[in-house]
Design an enzyme around this catalytic site. Structure first.
Site, PDB file in Angstrom:
ATOM      1  N   LYS A 259       0.863  -1.181   0.000  1.00 26.25           N
ATOM      2  CA  LYS A 259       0.000   0.000   0.000  1.00 26.25           C
ATOM      3  C   LYS A 259       0.898   1.230   0.000  1.00 26.25           C
ATOM      4  CE  LYS A 259      -3.782   2.109   2.580  1.00 26.25           C
ATOM      5  NZ  LYS A 259      -4.655   1.959   3.772  1.00 26.25           N
TER       6      LYS A 259
ATOM      7  N   LYS B  86      -2.187  -1.476  -3.772  1.00 23.85           N
ATOM      8  CA  LYS B  86      -3.059  -0.306  -3.736  1.00 23.85           C
ATOM      9  C   LYS B  86      -2.233   0.956  -3.805  1.00 23.85           C
ATOM     10  CE  LYS B  86      -6.494   1.978  -0.834  1.00 23.85           C
ATOM     11  NZ  LYS B  86      -7.139   2.097   0.461  1.00 23.85           N
TER      12      LYS B  86
HETATM   13 ZN   LIG Z   1      -5.808   3.172   8.150  1.00 26.95          ZN
END
Ligand SMILES: [Zn+2]
Length: 328
Positions: free
Chosen positions: A198, A251
């Site tokens: 992420k 992501k």
């Molecule tokens: Zn968070």
């Protein structure tokens, strides 16, 4: 005549008609691989459009039922739930409460739609008044203090019937600690989908408005990854798999297609990609100006994520795709 000209390589042979193009199409989207994000808030009769994300709403539990009913008819049957509590505090207490917004949503949705597959985003930022993804000490995120909190949150969601847990905070050791907590509490079969790679991305802006989870000070760069880094993503993914992640996630998706492909070429677990809010809102904004053909762009974007190597696509476009684009 022209005997010396021998053109044997003619890739265009496979592009001449729509039949041969569909016969040789390499990648197909399937709505069964989509996950649709839902923002659920307290209260009754609430359906509030997110200003930065046209056609995306915050729903109260009674109203989210209509949305889920519509989506199930379109074969979109997997959902990731984000809770918006009415009260936030330093320790994100609402996240652990039996009366928490996610706990109540799980029970109500499962009662009404047992066939809906419910994933919960597991993090503190939606519940803390400071908006950070963990316990804060001296304005720093305390990694190891956060782990115990995530264990409690995971067990709570499991108790209330979740189908899959998705830790999203990029907290070191989170998958291992959550796996251990689930296994020790009779939830051995509950899968974990980890937000493994992420990135600290500027594409999350509209989401923070939707989930009301913007950090009140500082940023998340001490726990999310730099968008300049590629090797580090593989390191994160490998650690999560070793710790017991069943599915790993990259992501955002669109600016990180190279990462999705790297991961695809390296590991053998299913890969999810999160087509995030900023990617959504840019398309909506351009389409409102009639600068692009919205449905064609959505189809191209989702297909590119699949082609890059994603097995699962989490997208705010899932509903529109299933309703207006699929099979056309
Ligand atoms: Zn968070």
């Amino acid at each position: 005549m022209n005997e010396e000209i021998k053109i044997n390589k003619r890739p265009r042979r496979l592009r001449g008609t729509s039949s041969i193009r569909s016969l040789t199409q390499e990648n197909h989207l399937n709505v069964r691989n989509f996950v649709y994000p839902l923002f659920i808030r307290t209260g009754k009769n609430q359906k509030i459009e997110v200003e930065s994300m046209p056609d995306i709403y915050q729903f109260s539990i009674d109203q989210v039922m209509y949305e889920i009913e519509d989506l199930l008819k379109l074969n979109v049957d997997k959902f990731i739930l984000f809770g918006i509590p009415d009260k936030k505090d330093e320790y994100g207490s609402n996240a652990l409460s039996d009366n928490g917004i996610i706990q109540k949503s799980l029970v109500e949705i499962k009662k009404r739609f047992p066939e809906a597959f419910l994933i919960t985003d597991l993090c503190m930022c939606e519940y803390t008044d400071h908006g950070h993804c963990g316990i804060i000490k001296n304005e720093e995120l305390d990694n190891d203090a956060t782990l115990e909190y995530l264990q409690k949150q995971a067990i709570s969601h499991a108790k209330f019937g979740v189908d899959m847990i998705a830790p999203s905070g990029m907290i070191d050791g989170a998958v291992k600690y959550i796996r251990y907590a689930l296994d020790s509490n009779m939830f051995k079969n509950l899968p974990i989908m980890s937000y493994s790679a992420k990135f600290a991305s500027n594409f999350y802006g509209p989401f923070r408005y939707a989930a009301e989870s913007a950090p009140q000070y500082g940023d998340r760069k001490s726990y999310q990854m730099s968008f300049s880094n590629r090797n580090e993503a593989l390191k994160e993914v490998k650690i999560d798999i070793e710790e017991g992640a069943d599915i790993i996630m990259v992501k955002p998706a669109l600016s990180f297609l190279d990462i999705i492909r790297d991961v695809k070429n390296t590991v053998n677990v299913p890969i999810a990609a999160y087509n995030v809010s900023g990617e959504y809102s840019m398309v909506k904004a351009a389409s409102k100006q009639n600068w692009i053909d919205e449905n064609k762009i959505i189809n191209e974007i989702l297909t590119s994520i699949k082609r890059a190597g994603a097995d699962i696509i989490i997208s705010y476009f899932a509903k529109k795709y299933a309703k207006e684009i699929n099979q056309k």
